[in-house]
Motif scaffolding. Structure first.
Motif, PDB file in Angstrom:
ATOM      1  N   GLY A  13       0.805  -1.235   0.000  1.00 12.17           N
ATOM      2  CA  GLY A  13       0.000   0.000   0.000  1.00 12.17           C
ATOM      3  C   GLY A  13       0.832   1.277   0.000  1.00 12.17           C
ATOM      4  N   GLY A  14       2.157   1.145  -0.113  1.00 16.26           N
ATOM      5  CA  GLY A  14       3.014   2.337  -0.030  1.00 16.26           C
ATOM      6  C   GLY A  14       3.202   3.058  -1.348  1.00 16.26           C
ATOM      7  N   SER A  15       2.598   2.560  -2.434  1.00 14.75           N
ATOM      8  CA  SER A  15       2.772   3.202  -3.741  1.00 14.75           C
ATOM      9  C   SER A  15       1.722   2.671  -4.711  1.00 14.75           C
ATOM     10  N   GLY A  16       1.597   3.316  -5.859  1.00 15.98           N
ATOM     11  CA  GLY A  16       0.818   2.816  -6.989  1.00 15.98           C
ATOM     12  C   GLY A  16      -0.617   2.416  -6.671  1.00 15.98           C
ATOM     13  N   MET A  17      -1.023   1.280  -7.238  1.00 17.71           N
ATOM     14  CA  MET A  17      -2.417   0.834  -7.089  1.00 17.71           C
ATOM     15  C   MET A  17      -2.763   0.533  -5.640  1.00 17.71           C
ATOM     16  N   GLY A  18      -1.779  -0.012  -4.875  1.00 18.40           N
ATOM     17  CA  GLY A  18      -2.020  -0.316  -3.464  1.00 18.40           C
ATOM     18  C   GLY A  18      -2.356   0.946  -2.693  1.00 18.40           C
ATOM     19  N   ARG A  19      -1.573   2.004  -2.920  1.00 18.38           N
ATOM     20  CA  ARG A  19      -1.830   3.279  -2.237  1.00 18.38           C
ATOM     21  C   ARG A  19      -3.223   3.802  -2.580  1.00 18.38           C
ATOM     22  N   CYS A  35       0.298  -2.834   4.418  1.00 17.04           N
ATOM     23  CA  CYS A  35       1.728  -2.989   4.723  1.00 17.04           C
ATOM     24  C   CYS A  35       2.550  -2.650   3.487  1.00 17.04           C
ATOM     25  N   ASP A  36       3.816  -2.410   3.716  1.00 16.24           N
ATOM     26  CA  ASP A  36       4.756  -2.149   2.619  1.00 16.24           C
ATOM     27  C   ASP A  36       6.167  -2.299   3.193  1.00 16.24           C
ATOM     28  N   VAL A  37       7.179  -2.297   2.298  1.00 11.50           N
ATOM     29  CA  VAL A  37       8.563  -2.336   2.779  1.00 11.50           C
ATOM     30  C   VAL A  37       9.156  -0.939   2.892  1.00 11.50           C
ATOM     31  N   PRO A 200      -4.324  -6.360 -14.341  1.00 15.45           N
ATOM     32  CA  PRO A 200      -4.132  -5.022 -14.912  1.00 15.45           C
ATOM     33  C   PRO A 200      -3.297  -5.064 -16.193  1.00 15.45           C
ATOM     34  N   GLY A 201      -3.620  -4.136 -17.096  1.00 14.08           N
ATOM     35  CA  GLY A 201      -2.733  -3.871 -18.234  1.00 14.08           C
ATOM     36  C   GLY A 201      -1.718  -2.836 -17.758  1.00 14.08           C
ATOM     37  N   GLY A 202      -1.288  -1.936 -18.651  1.00 13.96           N
ATOM     38  CA  GLY A 202      -0.289  -0.940 -18.241  1.00 13.96           C
ATOM     39  C   GLY A 202      -0.883   0.127 -17.335  1.00 13.96           C
ATOM     40  N   VAL A 203      -0.274   0.316 -16.165  1.00 16.63           N
ATOM     41  CA  VAL A 203      -0.730   1.347 -15.217  1.00 16.63           C
ATOM     42  C   VAL A 203       0.492   2.176 -14.812  1.00 16.63           C
ATOM     43  N   ARG A 204       0.343   3.511 -14.882  1.00 14.85           N
ATOM     44  CA  ARG A 204       1.481   4.399 -14.589  1.00 14.85           C
ATOM     45  C   ARG A 204       1.752   4.444 -13.080  1.00 14.85           C
ATOM     46  N   THR A 205       2.651   3.567 -12.624  1.00 19.63           N
ATOM     47  CA  THR A 205       3.035   3.520 -11.210  1.00 19.63           C
ATOM     48  C   THR A 205       4.566   3.515 -11.159  1.00 19.63           C
ATOM     49  N   ASN A 206       5.097   3.226  -9.975  1.00 16.41           N
ATOM     50  CA  ASN A 206       6.558   3.181  -9.844  1.00 16.41           C
ATOM     51  C   ASN A 206       7.146   1.818 -10.188  1.00 16.41           C
TER      52      ASN A 206
END
Ligand SMILES: NC(=O)c1ccc[n+]([C@@H]2O[C@H](COP(=O)([O-])OP(=O)(O)OC[C@H]3O[C@@H](n4cnc5c(N)ncnc54)[C@H](O)[C@@H]3O)[C@@H](O)[C@H]2O)c1
Length: 364
Positions: A13-19, A35-37, A200-206
């Motif tokens: 959940g620290g970035s991208g779709m999780g966030r 959670c996240d690292v 998911p297809g292409g998603v603009r995340t990290n």
């Protein structure tokens, strides 16, 4: 399922779709743990979620690695104890991107081969075993409730692949197998728990930015990140909306983005024809994405025969090519056949519909 008033857990959940899942769930009135690292990522997500969460909604982030079985078990206990013994939704989302060839370049060194093999191990550890350990830690708590929903993120690479994407694809096919096995097991043993596999297809995340293959020899981010951002169709917030829309409609399979819908159709229309053509085209793509690898050292792909191309086109590949690379495909076909654009489009749509109609009777 309506998420308001329920308790959810999100991994990665620290970035991208999780966030964005954390933020949108909290906004919809769902208590969320994640959670996240990355501690910085966790802090930012808590801040963003709390800024828009409904009044009284609990948001809790923890630094837990999904490959740490005991850490996940401890976090699961903590989540339910802080939420009155409740946990209804699980989003097993954490993952990394990875590239790994099965056939190495003619001039690859032993160290390069060993490094790719380590990448395979790391990818499986996080993308496959991380999901399995997450299910083991959280599923028992969900099954105890009167209703639940387990949402696992695979990828379009859970049903389709392209050259040198082997470790990620194998892990994501595995995740889909795991999720569909859970789905059938819940039908038998826990029908109050719903299950969905997300593709998911292409998603603009990290995800590409943080991958090892996006770094050049000096450790700097290469052009591949910008290229990915250009072709990825959705933002992470839009992708989270697609996922939560699938949850609201009780779907068991959630395709995210129009490219995912298209890849899915392609897979049904012409799975092996598509692989042949993409394999042959892939050689040039690899050299283009990674200029440090001279094209002549990438082992030559077998050329697709004229018959192979015709079979691919008959099986609906024409339809796919026109939608994925409209200008190139249309020019090529018109040059070869002399037909008008509307003739090509009409013929390709008819072939695709006939093929899809026939194939959808026998495939999931
Ligand atoms: N972005 C895409 O185009 C795309 C396409 C298909 C599938 N996916 C999948 O979607 C999921 C989410 O990816 P994203 O695109 O939002 O990427 P992202 O990199 O923006 O977010 C992934 C998050 O997972 C975390 N993470 C990584 N390893 C972890 C570990 N061992 N333990 C706990 N957390 C960990 C990262 O720190 C990061 O915060 C992944 O499973 C990915 O494979 C992404």
């Amino acid at each position: 399922m309506k998420v308001e008033g329920l308790v959810a857990m999100v991994t990665g959940g620290g970035s991208g779709m999780g966030r964005d899942l954390v933020v949108q769930l909290a906004k919809a009135g769902c208590h969320v743990a994640f959670c996240d690292v990355s501690q910085a990522g966790i802090d930012e997500t808590v801040k963003l979620a709390q800024a828009t969460a409904r009044k009284g909604i609990r948001v809790m982030g923890g630094k837990v690695d999904v490959t740490d079985r005991e850490g996940l078990q401890r976090f699961a206990e903590e989540v339910v104890s802080k939420n009155n013994d409740k946990l209804h939704l699980l989003f097993a989302n954490a993952g990394i991107a990875s590239h790994g060839p099965l056939i190495h370049d003619a001039n690859a060194t032993a160290e390069q081969i060993a490094s790719k093999e380590r990448e395979w191990d790391r990818c499986f550890e996080i993308d496959f075993f991380g999901v399995l350990y997450t299910l083991r830690a959280f599923l028992p708590h969900i099954v105890r409730q009167d209703k639940g929903y387990v949402v696992v993120t695979s990828s379009v690479n859970g049903f389709w692949t392209w050259p040198e994407h082997s470790c990620y694809t194998a892990a994501k096919f595995g995740v889909r197998g795991l999720t569909e096995s859970l789905l059938v097991e819940t039908y038998a043993k826990a029908p109050h728990v719903q299950v969905a596999c997300v593709h998911p297809g292409g998603v603009r995340t990290n995800i590409v930015r943080n991958s090892t293959f996006a770094k050049n020899k000096e450790g700097k981010t290469s052009d591949i990140t910008g290229d990915f951002d250009k072709i990825a169709g959705l933002s992470s917030a839009e992708a989270a909306e697609w996922i939560l829309d699938g949850v609201a409609r009780d779907h068991t399979r959630i395709l995210v983005g129009y490219d995912a819908v298209l890849w899915d159709k392609m897979n049904r229309l012409s799975p092996h024809g598509g692989y042949k053509v993409f394999g042959a085209l892939g050689r040039e793509g690899i050299a283009q994405w990674d200029p440090t690898r001279a094209s002549e050292n990438i082992v030559q792909a077998k050329k697709v025969s004229l018959l192979g191309w015709l079979r691919f086109l008959k099986d609906g590949g024409l339809f796919f090519l026109i939608f994925s690379a409209p200008a190139t495909a249309m020019n090529l076909i018109r040059q070869l056949t002399g037909a008008s654009a509307s003739q090509v489009l009409t013929l390709s749509a008819i072939l695709a519909l006939v093929k899809l109609q026939r194939s959808s009777r026998s495939r999931i």
